[in-house]
Design an enzyme around this catalytic site. Structure first.
Site, PDB file in Angstrom:
ATOM      1  N   THR C  17      39.314  32.260  23.815  1.00  0.00           N
ATOM      2  CA  THR C  17      38.052  31.650  24.246  1.00  0.00           C
ATOM      3  C   THR C  17      37.719  31.963  25.705  1.00  0.00           C
ATOM      4  OG1 THR C  17      39.228  29.629  24.815  1.00  0.00           O
ATOM      5  CG2 THR C  17      38.232  29.740  22.613  1.00  0.00           C
ATOM      6  N   VAL C  20      38.309  37.101  29.300  1.00  0.00           N
ATOM      7  CA  VAL C  20      38.914  38.339  28.815  1.00  0.00           C
ATOM      8  C   VAL C  20      39.042  38.301  27.302  1.00  0.00           C
ATOM      9  CG1 VAL C  20      40.963  39.811  28.917  1.00  0.00           C
ATOM     10  CG2 VAL C  20      40.083  38.750  31.003  1.00  0.00           C
ATOM     11  N   CYS C 158      42.374  44.590  37.929  1.00  0.00           N
ATOM     12  CA  CYS C 158      41.131  45.340  37.799  1.00  0.00           C
ATOM     13  C   CYS C 158      40.816  46.192  39.017  1.00  0.00           C
ATOM     14  CB  CYS C 158      39.972  44.394  37.496  1.00  0.00           C
ATOM     15  SG  CYS C 158      39.883  42.954  38.581  1.00  0.00           S
ATOM     16  N   HIS C 257      33.469  46.693  40.026  1.00  0.00           N
ATOM     17  CA  HIS C 257      34.149  46.701  41.317  1.00  0.00           C
ATOM     18  C   HIS C 257      33.861  48.026  42.020  1.00  0.00           C
ATOM     19  CE1 HIS C 257      36.015  43.069  40.249  1.00  0.00           C
ATOM     20  NE2 HIS C 257      37.262  43.425  40.126  1.00  0.00           N
TER      21      HIS C 257
END
Lengths: 368, 368, 368, 368
Positions: C17, C20, C158, C257
């Site tokens: 949930t 990710v 990330c 990013h």
């Protein structure tokens, strides 16, 4: 302690580490009539200095006032505020109900920004620029709850506060209003900290704020309404019911609630656009007449440029203590439409509580 | 050239380097019925390849289609579009008036996103999900301007487009509407590129868009109105005049116009909230019935969550070809209120023009 | 059940949930090799359907896949995942440690986006476009923890993921790098939901992300380093130590990013700007060679425009599975400097885990 | 006219309606030493009152000062500024070159925010907190251009200004620096108005600002360098060349340039983190020593919180006249790294010009 400080009224702040509490502290740090004497917060903050308790959560452009940084923080229990005559409450609605009542019973005057007692038939819901005459219920409130000096005064929801100022100006001059449709575009600071997730609001508008439309629709009636002749109840505008419909939206603006308003008057033909503008320009309020420290010079600043007021450009005007109105024009459906900007963290929150206390002091309610 | 391409209708794009022109190119690059055959732009772009002409101004997430990048760009003069039967115009209102007329006189069918001919009594103002029956004026338009095949069709302003879809659904089922108050929160892409300065909109809302409120108030009547029985004029909803009041605001959202709407019905008692929801869910439009390539599966997507639709989450639904409606509820002042989200760069602009052309093709107006 | 589905490998998602987890679900809903067979989340979600469990927290532009909406959600315990061969973990670092280990011990292959096992000397830290050869430690991991089929694979933080792709390309062609200074401008989605308060990031940059600089500095060495010849340990680039310095910043960008990088090479003279560009253009990776479903067509997309890549324009390119590099130029202090953009929620998170599983499947690690 | 006003130096503003010009007006409206006596702008503004000329473009939170609103606006020609001894130039680089030279030849002292004369070997490039000793070239400049009193002083690019203040502090105490890598995250106000399109920067970062990296790399050497002993030339730090590499980015922040910096020292071993912090805290500058009106109390405010300085919270500190530094820590590649925040519209622009004039007045350069 200077002579001046001795004459100041000692005040406390409940919920001192929260968003509204931080604003109270900035407003009270060098207030000419009030001396900030005690701070209350949750048990996790109690026992720390204010600067330690608020570390990482102080989100104001101005620094923590030097004389407040080292003040101790207590739990929100009356015994820690024994030296105070007044407390300002920035508590969340969760704890606010019982805590504020406990302070009232301990004979403190409570000026609350929380919503809990706004609907209480004994508690005034006062926008200081609009209905400070509602303080007249205080003797009745005290008699009913059995206190000598303690009482609770609430101020309105931030989105209500903006619109009732021009609406009051209109009713004072042109008689009762009939219908109002208002759409709000509300700043993220209205939701407190951390409040709105950036993922929900960047490049977005959320067309819903829980409970907000109902608040506007209901609070407006209490604020614009009068009192019974014996000063024991509010008439909720019942003799001339207003219909109010609100659409509330959250927008990616830091501070400043913008609202568009369409109104119709009971009186027909309605006033002209020029008469409405003049009414706004000439509106003078009780805290201005009383010379209150936090009162704005101009209650309503009327903008004539086509694209004003705007949150970014106008929210700091008069330190956010007044209301900005612009784009007054005819409404093809109702009579008149216009735009309102109010600073939700100032006149929409802490400034209203403090101004209420200043009015109450001037009227003798804090020294009886 | 494949067999399939031979059967496609050759089309051109005017104003091909602008924001709307870029959207036309993405919509037409692999269209099953239209073949992008010619591009027009200002004289400073003419003579360059499309990719060179648009360099530094291509602001789409998708790349320039490979088969378009090397196409030559011409000035917007009909002789360069001789092979085309149709042109789509993304021109600014400055040049659009005479240029579009020149293309019409050169016997091209012009589908225009510009405002110039929207108020022309001979030109249909068509939101494809609402009033494609207005194409019936085309024979009269041609006879009046003296063309055999050339005509001009306009689509509506992006903020009008969003609201007329649910309003049409309501009128179709419940009869004429009486009053409408609408407040818009419009995306920056609606102003083109460079359009809105970042200094004007970051951390801000601008409660004014020049000419926008008048457009909504006027266009709604033309779009929702019918035609005279001889198909030579629009009745502008004159037999049952609508009162419309709009408050227009620019918000820091990239794409997607959000609008809050309060409506009242001539019919009293009005339909219930549940009847209105069902009406929205069941609304089926002409381009859906005709199986048009760009038509959405669902004309109106009804949201039941309390806080939807939202621009960021819902604008890409169905590739922006439909309209999103949510928060259907009773209005304390009017009868019903709700929230509308439409993708201003898709159904609010290029998608409408292309869908109009698809409808016109299906109805035989492009081959007469 | 179709023949095709029978041949698919059954997989589960832990933390289904969360932010990710939602991405995992979108990636796996129609995957040609994996069949989403079980969902796990916290005990407050267990027992609900997925759509009920995620209500109000589904923040994706795409809707919940129809075949997932009604799937039941379980607690993250191996007995509920008995039919699965693989689980993807989007768990927070709080629960991830023991939960992932429990699944490994239950003989499931765990592909984890959490940080807990990244530094574990037995667990590969694999960016699929860079170092899938590190899977070779799997037999040793299994023998050490005593499993037959169960193991844990992690993917990188990330912000690390973005830069190691071009750094790997450079090292492969020009030999070891010497020094790297990298500054990140990281999207808010990197912090999960609700994550970053809008009051902290609107009209602001926060020059700090807890633990992030250390992760980049450390992970880079593990990912770019090799393995001992017996495939039982990672050499952490120890034979040719890299110096890496990172400055990490949070910016008001939703996804993507952006990182600026200055590098120097051990080899002197260093490669020219044109050689570096060619190296980036020609970089081919293992998942591309294996024809993995989620692999990008181009591992590194080289931008030649002066002002690209940009998050808003380039993050969706190739569905976020590759890396964008631009502004390759000489550095007055080091040798070469450039800009990297990677989609933090795709290649920076779920896409990497899924691509890792695809590689592992192709290499036989999921069927041994 | 009061006695005090008679003693003030009469000054003018060139480019008065632009973004920088507006800041000059706010700074000069109630300045104790300067009297704003003449305003210049483009020919389209000439002949209007200032409030009429700037209508729709005044983008300051403070209103137009009452004593300025009705001042007439002239073209930027010296004959209209005959009563002035000094002019401040907020001109764009287009007109700035010849116009500023004409004013110098007309014997006015020109303090310019434009870039045109920054690279001129006769013109000082002065950041008032760093190198006001460069004013010593003024006699030589006057002799070379043949003026008695007229000269041109420039201040630095806004992104250079922020970093040279802490760099100067470091060089003063620890000797010459060796290498610097700086990454900027620059506010949109640095691009003027309308400047950056909202479509380019909302939900985005643009990793490129034309010419900006070269300016930082070049200006730093001139500002931090010394002069020849005969005060006729700048040595451009040539005896101890600095290597500077800049990565410049535009971020969605209204005001305040944030920069991350890694530096190495010639002196090895380098100073410790604690020594660097102390150096920053103790840095005292010439305008502070001279008691200049616009000088900050603290040249460098050192932040100890992990996540400060931040543009939104710290840019207004000291009215933007100082520089904020935080996150001082060891750099794994260089010696020390830290974060700098400077208010680009204050110390980065108008405040520097005015502070330069205050220094020049105190040093006698305006009365010779």
């Amino acid at each position: 302690m200077s002579q001046q400080q001795q004459n100041k009224l000692k005040v406390g702040v409940l919920g001192a580490t929260g968003t509204v509490g931080q604003r109270f502290i900035l407003q009270l740090a060098d207030h000419p009539q009030f001396e900030l004497a005690a701070l209350g917060a949750s048990s996790s903050s109690a026992g720390k200095s204010y600067s330690a308790a608020v570390a990482g959560r102080w989100k104001q452009v101005r620094s923590i006032p030097a004389n407040v940084a080292q003040m101790p923080v207590y739990e929100c229990q009356p015994q820690h505020f024994a030296q105070c005559q007044v407390v300002f409450s920035g508590l969340d609605s969760g704890p606010a109900g019982p805590v504020e009542d406990a302070f009232r019973k301990a004979e403190l005057r409570v000026f609350s920004n929380a919503k809990n007692y706004r609907t209480d038939p004994l508690c005034p819901l006062v926008v200081p620029l609009v209905n400070p005459d509602h303080f007249d219920i205080i003797p009745h409130q005290k008699s009913q709850v059995g206190t000598k000096t303690g009482f609770i005064i609430t101020n309105a929801n931030c989105s209500t506060t903006g619109i009732v100022v021009p609406l009051k100006a209109l009713e004072d001059r042109f008689g009762p209003l009939d219908k109002i449709v208002v759409q709000t575009m509300q700043a993220i600071s209205g939701a407190g900290y951390p409040g709105v997730s950036s993922l929900d609001i960047l490049d977005n508008v959320v067309p819903y704020i829980s409970g907000e439309e109902e608040k506007i629709e209901w609070e407006t009636a209490k604020i614009l309404g009068g009192m019974t002749s014996d000063k024991t109840a509010f008439d909720l505008h019942a003799d001339s019911p207003l219909k109010v419909s609100a659409h509330c939206n959250r927008v990616p603006v830091i501070d400043g609630h913008l609202e568009t308003v369409s109104v119709s008057f009971k009186r027909q033909p309605p006033p002209s656009v020029e008469e409405v503008k003049q009414c706004f320009r000439e509106f003078v309020t009780v805290p201005q007449q009383l010379g209150c420290h936090s009162a704005p010079q101009q209650a309503i600043t009327l903008h004539e440029e086509a694209d004003r007021p705007q949150p970014k450009l106008d929210r700091e005007w008069q330190n956010g203590a007044g209301v900005n109105v612009g784009r007054v024009r005819q409404c093809p459906v109702f009579d008149i439409k216009f735009v309102v900007l109010s600073n939700n963290v100032m006149i929409g929150a802490a400034t209203s509580s403090v101004m209420n206390a200043e009015i109450a002091l001037a009227k003798g309610f804090l020294t009886q």
